[in-house]
Design a protein around this motif. Structure first.
Motif, short mmCIF file in Angstrom:
data_model
loop_
_atom_site.label_atom_id
_atom_site.label_comp_id
_atom_site.label_asym_id
_atom_site.label_seq_id
_atom_site.Cartn_x
_atom_site.Cartn_y
_atom_site.Cartn_z
N GLN A 85 -33.05 -15.51 6.89
CA GLN A 85 -33.87 -15.12 8.05
C GLN A 85 -35.09 -16.00 8.29
OE1 GLN A 85 -34.75 -10.88 8.07
NE2 GLN A 85 -32.95 -10.51 6.79
N GLY A 86 -35.34 -16.97 7.41
CA GLY A 86 -36.53 -17.80 7.56
C GLY A 86 -37.78 -17.08 7.10
N ARG A 87 -38.94 -17.55 7.52
CA ARG A 87 -40.22 -16.98 7.07
C ARG A 87 -40.58 -15.66 7.75
NH1 ARG A 87 -42.67 -20.37 3.68
NH2 ARG A 87 -42.17 -22.56 3.93
N LEU A 88 -39.93 -15.33 8.84
CA LEU A 88 -40.19 -14.09 9.57
C LEU A 88 -41.64 -14.00 10.07
CD1 LEU A 88 -38.22 -11.63 7.25
CD2 LEU A 88 -37.48 -12.56 9.46
N MET A 89 -42.19 -15.12 10.49
CA MET A 89 -43.58 -15.16 10.95
C MET A 89 -43.67 -14.81 12.43
SD MET A 89 -45.11 -18.59 9.14
CE MET A 89 -44.29 -19.61 10.34
N GLU A 138 -42.98 -6.92 2.11
CA GLU A 138 -43.62 -6.10 1.08
C GLU A 138 -42.64 -5.30 0.23
OE1 GLU A 138 -46.47 -3.64 3.00
OE2 GLU A 138 -45.00 -2.64 4.25
N ASP A 139 -41.39 -5.22 0.61
CA ASP A 139 -40.40 -4.55 -0.24
C ASP A 139 -39.97 -5.43 -1.41
OD1 ASP A 139 -39.12 -6.18 1.75
OD2 ASP A 139 -37.20 -5.22 1.23
N VAL A 140 -40.20 -6.75 -1.32
CA VAL A 140 -39.77 -7.65 -2.39
C VAL A 140 -40.93 -8.41 -3.04
CG1 VAL A 140 -37.41 -7.97 -1.53
CG2 VAL A 140 -39.24 -9.48 -0.70
N GLN A 194 -50.86 -9.44 8.56
CA GLN A 194 -50.44 -8.10 8.18
C GLN A 194 -49.02 -7.82 8.66
OE1 GLN A 194 -53.75 -6.14 10.03
NE2 GLN A 194 -54.90 -6.03 8.12
N ARG A 195 -48.69 -8.25 9.87
CA ARG A 195 -47.32 -8.07 10.39
C ARG A 195 -46.32 -8.86 9.56
NH1 ARG A 195 -47.88 -9.60 16.39
NH2 ARG A 195 -45.67 -10.01 16.09
#
Length: 89
Positions: free
Chosen positions: A23-27, A65-67, A58-59
């Motif tokens: 999914q990439g960095r998800l930024m 934050e689950d990993v 934060q987003r």
């Protein structure tokens, strides 16, 4: 503004790098990746990120934050920080 993001993997590096590969960095838009370093044991990553709005960080963290656990510190280049703090420039 730049931030040092210290990422500690909860269950090792595999879940983090698998998601990154898929999914990439998800930024979110407006958050920029500058550089990163990983410890030799693959237990932590140190990333420099840049944005004008801390809510973007934060987003981004919410996607991971689950990993991983995160510590986020605002930073400035050493020369600029010394000039401002010590020399009053």
């Amino acid at each position: 503004m730049q931030f040092m993001v210290i990422e500690r993997f909860r269950a090792g590096a595999r879940p983090v790098y698998e998601r990154f590969g898929e999914q990439g960095r998800l930024m979110p838009d407006g958050l920029e990746f500058v550089a990163s370093w990983v410890t030799a044991d693959l237990g932590r990553v140190f990333q420099v990120m840049e944005c004008d709005d801390v809510t973007l960080l934060q987003r981004w963290v919410a996607s991971w934050e689950d990993v991983a656990d995160f510590e986020i510190l605002p930073v400035a280049g050493g020369g600029a920080a010394v000039a401002d703090a010590v020399l009053g420039n």
